[in-house]
Write a protein that holds these residues in place. Structure first.
Motif, PDB file in Angstrom:
ATOM      1  N   HIS A  97       0.853  -1.186   0.000  1.00  0.00           N
ATOM      2  CA  HIS A  97       0.000   0.000   0.000  1.00  0.00           C
ATOM      3  C   HIS A  97       0.889   1.237   0.000  1.00  0.00           C
ATOM      4  O   HIS A  97       2.049   1.191   0.423  1.00  0.00           O
ATOM      5  N   ASP A 221      -4.632  -1.031   7.539  1.00  0.00           N
ATOM      6  CA  ASP A 221      -3.547  -0.880   6.571  1.00  0.00           C
ATOM      7  C   ASP A 221      -3.641   0.401   5.748  1.00  0.00           C
ATOM      8  O   ASP A 221      -2.739   1.219   5.777  1.00  0.00           O
ATOM      9  N   SER A 222      -4.707   0.571   4.980  1.00  0.00           N
ATOM     10  CA  SER A 222      -4.711   1.711   4.063  1.00  0.00           C
ATOM     11  C   SER A 222      -6.043   2.430   3.984  1.00  0.00           C
ATOM     12  O   SER A 222      -6.221   3.279   3.116  1.00  0.00           O
ATOM     13  N   THR A 291     -10.873  -1.957   2.731  1.00  0.00           N
ATOM     14  CA  THR A 291      -9.490  -2.017   2.273  1.00  0.00           C
ATOM     15  C   THR A 291      -9.326  -3.050   1.158  1.00  0.00           C
ATOM     16  O   THR A 291      -8.644  -2.801   0.154  1.00  0.00           O
ATOM     17  N   ASN A 295      -8.170  -2.450  -2.783  1.00  0.00           N
ATOM     18  CA  ASN A 295      -7.128  -3.222  -3.464  1.00  0.00           C
ATOM     19  C   ASN A 295      -7.662  -3.864  -4.742  1.00  0.00           C
ATOM     20  O   ASN A 295      -6.960  -3.924  -5.761  1.00  0.00           O
TER      21      ASN A 295
END
Length: 783
Positions: A97, A221-222, A291, A295
């Motif tokens: 990421h 995470d992102s 997330t 992706n």
């Protein structure tokens, strides 16, 4: 007093570049050490010294500002001086990421990554209440019906692990326009990890502080929650984050802010993440699948770009050949190459201009290039649709169906940030892409078959025209001609060669990209519109040319999902509250600081801050706070100070909830001190060797440190000894506290990393329990 326990050397490594002592971190779940060098390289080493990963900004002036492992050790975050944060996989070492903390960021001052248990998990052990597997529930012989809570069908359906039943996404070609993260199996598996119902008990939170004082929050995470202005200012200037602490049991995080003016005053600021404490039980599922959907959209966009590239490759070289002969035919008559080749296939007669083009210009070499370009391009396009695009769209549908269920079954008090109508609209777009991809796949299969027949005939025609009229040659050509399907050759010439049906899915026909797709008609699904236009196209009727385009539909899909993501982020951002800042004091410039948050009771916590004020002593602050409905309230702030002989503190770290490790140097010798700082109960025992915190104001009241002579320091606090040598002088320490969720410590996996004074060598030591470190019966005053 027992002799100090000699630490066991597990590893040592000599570095090629000088390490930055502030950028050293040990993986919490694996024996991996990440270190940044002064030449702006980030390196990861195994316990045996083998290098696993190395990253640098070649040709760039960016600097590494902070590195931090994810709580489960699967990712390493690297913050750069432009405010960008990159997450790399521990195993794949690919950039999984990347996101930015702001547009005008001049540096990152702190980065923290913590895991918070959700309120549902904190309120009790659900393993005793959960209904368990459906097979167990449907078992009539089960005697545990009365021990179970009422069934929650929507929750259990939402948490069913469907994605493991789907085919894995295929890797994409590395380099070019493809994102490298999709080019290996290990990075794809790390990026598209199926949702584990166990993850529904916790939320991973990343906190990044910038030099401008902003606090940037990211979860899972992102998934970006957003950026917040500095919660405290001093003399009109925003303070910036220097330390972050969190405890998995609380949704409140501790922020240590420092002013940018000359005094550099420290402030403690509580940050309440009420989207965790007051969230529904679907928060973890929602955030993690958001997330995953982000992706997938990255993956789909890369596949779409590769599909367009392959389509262009199938048309580029043949287009050059055809343009040349069309210009010649146009100058000498009123025909084009399609008509001329159709004439050759139907009659066996070849026009002189076409004969010259086939024999002299195209020839055998040109035909091979043509055949390879078209065949490989179409095969790659077929593979991209079948193995990449369609499986990715299927995964999108599964995730969106979960979103739809969450929106439909959420409680009236919950705000997830989106409606079921929005999700249904996105599902419509995904279905439209699925329909178009299926049409592309069918057409590609047909074109591969038609081109194979055309290519065979073209090679036959080139050989026939270039050969003499001998009998043996005629026999060979007759045999080759008999194997050619002339009807498919004619069909290829009529429908594909110059105007392929695939062009409607890839060619750019939009004059204004911002108005590429028409507004959907009221009450009409975009899927129905796309289907109607495709039917018109198949029947040769006028149609809206932009609707079937893959790139435009992918663009609209990204826009709609980004709208939902921003609404989810806004709903969570509204539930981030910053408490009142509390001044702690002024640290001595360039001295170490440490911070840790511990648990006292379910609704009562404490944060400890240790630093070296203007003087030779060390001061430890205890901030006690209560939490009600996810909102914290600081109850008390007190501190204690201690002067450790005539030595100086080189570094300090909170090893766990009870012990603080201090790297202390006196008379040229460096010792590792183990100082108990926190009693195990709320009421401090007077006969324990714990730091005593008198009830006084830590800033306005005068601090009288407890003074220890060098002998007392070593006798009381030197529990461990570091094996030293003349060439290795300890300078900095980093601690890996191996702790699983729920607070359980794994004593065998605790590590201490010691960086030498020359910053070119480090050593890794095991950090076992010290039995003699139990509370003694003697009363030793410490304040």
């Amino acid at each position: 007093m027992a002799d100090p326990l000699k630490l066991e050397v597990l590893s040592q490594k000599s570095l090629h570049q000088t390490a930055d002592p502030e950028l050293l971190t040990y993986c919490p779940s694996m024996d991996l050490l990440a270190v940044a060098s002064t030449d702006q390289q980030v390196l990861i080493y195994r316990l045996n010294g083998q290098r696993v990963y190395g990253a640098a900004q070649k040709g760039s002036s960016l600097q590494v500002e902070s590195i931090r492992w994810k709580p489960n050790g699967q990712l390493l975050a690297i913050a750069w001086s432009d405010g960008s944060v990159r997450l790399i996989g521990a195993e794949s070492t690919k950039i999984v990421h990347q996101f930015s903390t702001g547009n005008k960021v001049t540096g990152v001052t702190c980065m923290g990554w913590a895991s918070n248990l959700t309120s549902r998990k904190r309120n009790g052990d659900d393993s005793k209440k959960a209904p368990g597997s459906w097979g167990e529930i449907l078992d009539e012989t089960s005697d545990s019906w009365d021990k179970r809570s009422p069934l929650d069908l929507p929750r259990d359906l939402a948490l069913i692990d469907i994605e493991t039943s789907l085919p894995k996404l295929s890797v994409l070609a590395a380099g070019g326009i493809s994102d490298d993260v999709f080019s290996s199996r290990s990075s794809l598996d790390a990026l598209f990890r199926p949702f584990d119902p166990k993850d529904n008990d916790a939320v991973d939170v990343m906190v990044v502080g910038t030099r401008e004082g902003q606090i940037h929050l990211t979860i899972y995470d992102s998934f970006v929650v957003g950026s917040f202005e500095s919660p405290v200012s001093f003399d009109g200037e925003p303070c910036h984050l220097v330390l972050h602490a969190a405890n998995e049991q609380y949704s409140t995080h501790g922020l240590l802010m420092k002013s940018s003016v000359a005094t550099e005053t420290l402030f403690f600021v509580p940050m309440d993440l009420r989207f965790i404490s007051a969230s529904s039980e679907y928060l973890s599922l929602l955030a993690s699948r958001s997330t995953a959907l982000q992706n997938l959209l990255r993956y789909i966009n890369q596949v779409q770009a590769l599909m367009t590239s392959e389509w262009i490759a199938t048309r580029e070289l043949p287009g050059k050949f055809l343009r040349n002969i069309n210009e010649t035919l146009g100058e000498r008559g009123n025909r084009n190459i399609v008509q001329a080749l159709y004439h050759s296939v139907a009659t066996g007669h070849t026009f002189p201009e076409v004969r010259e083009w086939l024999v002299d210009e195209l020839a055998e070499r040109g035909h091979k290039r043509w055949d390879k370009a078209v065949t490989s391009g179409l095969e790659n396009l077929k593979r991209l649709v079948h193995q990449n695009m369609l499986p990715a769209l299927d995964r999108c549908s599964v995730i969106l169906s979960r979103f739809s269920g969450i929106a439909k079954f959420q409680d009236t008090n919950d705000t997830v940030g989106f409606s079921s109508q929005q999700i249904h609209h996105i599902i419509d777009i995904v279905a439209s892409l699925h329909l178009i991809s299926s049409k592309i796949l069918i057409q590609v299969v047909d074109e591969v078959e038609l081109f194979a027949a055309f290519s065979s005939w073209l090679r036959y025609e080139i050989d026939r025209l270039a050969s003499d009229s001998s009998s043996s040659t005629n026999e060979d050509t007759n045999e080759k001609e008999a194997s050619i399907n002339h009807s498919k050759v004619l069909l290829y010439l009529q429908t594909v060669m110059t105007s392929s049906p695939l062009s409607v899915f890839f060619d750019d026909t939009a004059e204004n990209p911002k108005e590429a797709l028409p507004e959907p008609q009221p009450g009409t699904r975009i899927f129905d519109q796309v289907d109607q236009e495709l039917q018109k196209l198949e029947h040769g009727l006028p149609y809206v040319k932009n609707l079937p385009r893959v790139d435009l539909l992918c663009h609209v899909l990204g826009q709609e999902t980004n709208t939902v993501f921003s609404q989810i982020a806004d709903a969570e951002k509204r539930n981030v509250l910053f408490g009142k800042p509390h001044a702690l004091g002024i640290p001595q410039h360039g001295t170490p600081m440490a911070m840790r948050m511990g648990k006292i009771e379910d609704s009562l916590g404490s944060s400890y801050v240790a630093f070296i004020p203007q003087g030779l002593f060390m001061e430890v602050f205890r901030v006690t706070f209560s939490i009600e409905n996810g909102i914290s309230n600081v109850q008390n702030i007190d501190s204690t100070a201690m002067e450790l002989g005539d030595g100086r503190v080189k570094d300090l770290r909170f090893a766990d909830d009870n012990i603080m490790l201090v790297l202390w140097e006196s008379k040229g010798l460096t010792s590792l001190l183990s100082i108990p700082y926190r009693a195990k109960s709320i009421s401090l025992r007077t006969d324990d060797l714990w730091l005593k915190f008198p009830n006084h104001h830590p800033v306005t009241d005068t601090i009288n440190p407890t003074i220890y002579e060098n002998k007392e320091v070593l006798a009381l606090f030197s529990k461990y000894s570091i094996p030293t040598e003349d060439s290795f002088v300890p300078e900095k320490i980093e601690i890996r506290e191996s702790k699983a969720r729920g607070g359980r410590l794994n004593e065998d996996n605790r590590r201490i990393v010691v960086l030498g004074k020359d910053r070119l060598k480090y050593k890794v030591f095991g950090y076992p329990s010290y039995q003699a470190q139990k509370v003694p019966n003697e009363d030793i005053p410490m304040s």
